[in-house]
Write a protein that holds these residues in place. Sequence first.
Motif, PDB file in Angstrom:
ATOM      1  N   SER A 129     -27.059 109.972  -7.612  1.00 58.19           N
ATOM      2  CA  SER A 129     -26.361 108.756  -7.211  1.00 58.19           C
ATOM      3  C   SER A 129     -26.929 107.560  -7.963  1.00 58.19           C
ATOM      4  CB  SER A 129     -26.486 108.535  -5.695  1.00 58.19           C
ATOM      5  OG  SER A 129     -25.574 107.559  -5.245  1.00 58.19           O
ATOM      6  N   ARG A 130     -26.112 106.511  -8.030  1.00 52.86           N
ATOM      7  CA  ARG A 130     -26.522 105.261  -8.673  1.00 52.86           C
ATOM      8  C   ARG A 130     -25.779 104.114  -7.989  1.00 52.86           C
ATOM      9  NH1 ARG A 130     -27.911 103.682 -14.336  1.00 52.86           N
ATOM     10  NH2 ARG A 130     -28.204 105.917 -14.669  1.00 52.86           N
ATOM     11  N   ILE A 164     -37.102 113.376   2.100  1.00 56.50           N
ATOM     12  CA  ILE A 164     -35.759 113.465   2.665  1.00 56.50           C
ATOM     13  C   ILE A 164     -35.822 113.488   4.190  1.00 56.50           C
ATOM     14  CG2 ILE A 164     -33.727 114.966   2.890  1.00 56.50           C
ATOM     15  CD1 ILE A 164     -34.238 115.787  -0.071  1.00 56.50           C
ATOM     16  N   GLU A 165     -36.795 114.153   4.744  1.00 58.39           N
ATOM     17  CA  GLU A 165     -36.884 114.299   6.201  1.00 58.39           C
ATOM     18  C   GLU A 165     -37.338 113.030   6.910  1.00 58.39           C
ATOM     19  OE1 GLU A 165     -35.514 116.829   7.724  1.00 58.39           O
ATOM     20  OE2 GLU A 165     -35.076 117.603   5.727  1.00 58.39           O
ATOM     21  N   THR A 166     -38.364 112.378   6.384  1.00 57.04           N
ATOM     22  CA  THR A 166     -38.943 111.227   7.094  1.00 57.04           C
ATOM     23  C   THR A 166     -38.546 109.882   6.504  1.00 57.04           C
ATOM     24  OG1 THR A 166     -40.930 111.186   5.720  1.00 57.04           O
ATOM     25  CG2 THR A 166     -40.967 112.607   7.703  1.00 57.04           C
ATOM     26  N   LEU A 167     -37.980 109.899   5.298  1.00 57.83           N
ATOM     27  CA  LEU A 167     -37.635 108.682   4.551  1.00 57.83           C
ATOM     28  C   LEU A 167     -38.847 107.781   4.335  1.00 57.83           C
ATOM     29  CD1 LEU A 167     -34.099 107.824   5.956  1.00 57.83           C
ATOM     30  CD2 LEU A 167     -34.733 109.266   4.002  1.00 57.83           C
ATOM     31  N   ALA A 221     -27.792 114.849   4.915  1.00 58.97           N
ATOM     32  CA  ALA A 221     -27.334 116.237   4.802  1.00 58.97           C
ATOM     33  C   ALA A 221     -27.039 116.595   3.340  1.00 58.97           C
ATOM     34  CB  ALA A 221     -26.106 116.474   5.670  1.00 58.97           C
ATOM     35  N   ALA A 222     -26.414 115.687   2.612  1.00 56.69           N
ATOM     36  CA  ALA A 222     -26.115 115.928   1.192  1.00 56.69           C
ATOM     37  C   ALA A 222     -27.404 116.003   0.376  1.00 56.69           C
ATOM     38  CB  ALA A 222     -25.202 114.828   0.653  1.00 56.69           C
ATOM     39  N   LEU A 223     -28.389 115.186   0.719  1.00 65.24           N
ATOM     40  CA  LEU A 223     -29.685 115.239   0.035  1.00 65.24           C
ATOM     41  C   LEU A 223     -30.366 116.584   0.282  1.00 65.24           C
ATOM     42  CD1 LEU A 223     -30.905 111.621   0.755  1.00 65.24           C
ATOM     43  CD2 LEU A 223     -30.662 112.636  -1.528  1.00 65.24           C
ATOM     44  N   ARG A 224     -30.328 117.048   1.515  1.00 67.56           N
ATOM     45  CA  ARG A 224     -30.915 118.364   1.830  1.00 67.56           C
ATOM     46  C   ARG A 224     -30.218 119.465   1.032  1.00 67.56           C
ATOM     47  NH1 ARG A 224     -30.427 116.730   7.602  1.00 67.56           N
ATOM     48  NH2 ARG A 224     -32.444 115.891   8.194  1.00 67.56           N
ATOM     49  N   GLN A 225     -28.888 119.392   0.966  1.00 65.56           N
ATOM     50  CA  GLN A 225     -28.131 120.398   0.225  1.00 65.56           C
ATOM     51  C   GLN A 225     -28.492 120.357  -1.260  1.00 65.56           C
ATOM     52  OE1 GLN A 225     -23.872 119.832  -0.002  1.00 65.56           O
ATOM     53  NE2 GLN A 225     -23.549 122.033  -0.202  1.00 65.56           N
ATOM     54  N   ASP A 226     -28.579 119.167  -1.847  1.00 67.66           N
ATOM     55  CA  ASP A 226     -28.952 119.067  -3.256  1.00 67.66           C
ATOM     56  C   ASP A 226     -30.377 119.549  -3.489  1.00 67.66           C
ATOM     57  OD1 ASP A 226     -26.584 118.350  -4.443  1.00 67.66           O
ATOM     58  OD2 ASP A 226     -27.059 116.227  -4.637  1.00 67.66           O
ATOM     59  N   PRO A 237     -22.918 115.320  -6.879  1.00 70.92           N
ATOM     60  CA  PRO A 237     -23.069 113.869  -6.793  1.00 70.92           C
ATOM     61  C   PRO A 237     -22.945 113.408  -5.339  1.00 70.92           C
ATOM     62  CG  PRO A 237     -20.994 114.453  -7.862  1.00 70.92           C
ATOM     63  CD  PRO A 237     -21.733 115.731  -7.597  1.00 70.92           C
ATOM     64  N   ILE A 238     -23.647 112.348  -5.021  1.00 72.20           N
ATOM     65  CA  ILE A 238     -23.611 111.765  -3.680  1.00 72.20           C
ATOM     66  C   ILE A 238     -23.066 110.348  -3.811  1.00 72.20           C
ATOM     67  CG2 ILE A 238     -24.972 111.123  -1.665  1.00 72.20           C
ATOM     68  CD1 ILE A 238     -27.011 113.274  -2.483  1.00 72.20           C
ATOM     69  N   PRO A 239     -22.100 109.963  -2.972  1.00 76.93           N
ATOM     70  CA  PRO A 239     -21.510 108.637  -3.111  1.00 76.93           C
ATOM     71  C   PRO A 239     -22.563 107.524  -3.025  1.00 76.93           C
ATOM     72  CG  PRO A 239     -20.268 109.952  -1.538  1.00 76.93           C
ATOM     73  CD  PRO A 239     -21.520 110.719  -1.872  1.00 76.93           C
ATOM     74  N   PRO A 240     -22.333 106.440  -3.768  1.00 80.62           N
ATOM     75  CA  PRO A 240     -23.269 105.317  -3.711  1.00 80.62           C
ATOM     76  C   PRO A 240     -23.163 104.545  -2.403  1.00 80.62           C
ATOM     77  CG  PRO A 240     -21.379 104.747  -5.037  1.00 80.62           C
ATOM     78  CD  PRO A 240     -21.216 106.194  -4.662  1.00 80.62           C
TER      79      PRO A 240
END
Length: 86
Positions: free
Chosen positions: A5-6, A37-40, A64-69, A81-84
């Motif tokens: 993402s950007r 990803i889990e705790t940010l 969820a998308a971050l975990r999948q990637d 890709p993950i939406p901005p």
Amino acid sequence: MPEVSRFYGIVIAIYHNDHPPAHFHIRYAGRKAKMSIETLEVLDGSVPARVLALVIEWASQHRAALRQDWELAVAQKPLNPIPPLE
């Protein structure tokens, strides 16, 4: 760099064969950080506070998308890709 993402000059990437814990990389204006990803929480590096706030908002919406990637990266598969942040 496997960019997922950007937005607002912020680049988010997840590397293949990276080490646990599950995390992503942030690049902004020559600065870098890694975020869980889990705790940010920031695991390494630093970015300006305003950028960090935007990334936390974005990551909260797309965890969820971050975990999948992350799982795709571990499996050496192409990332989605993950939406901005809007």
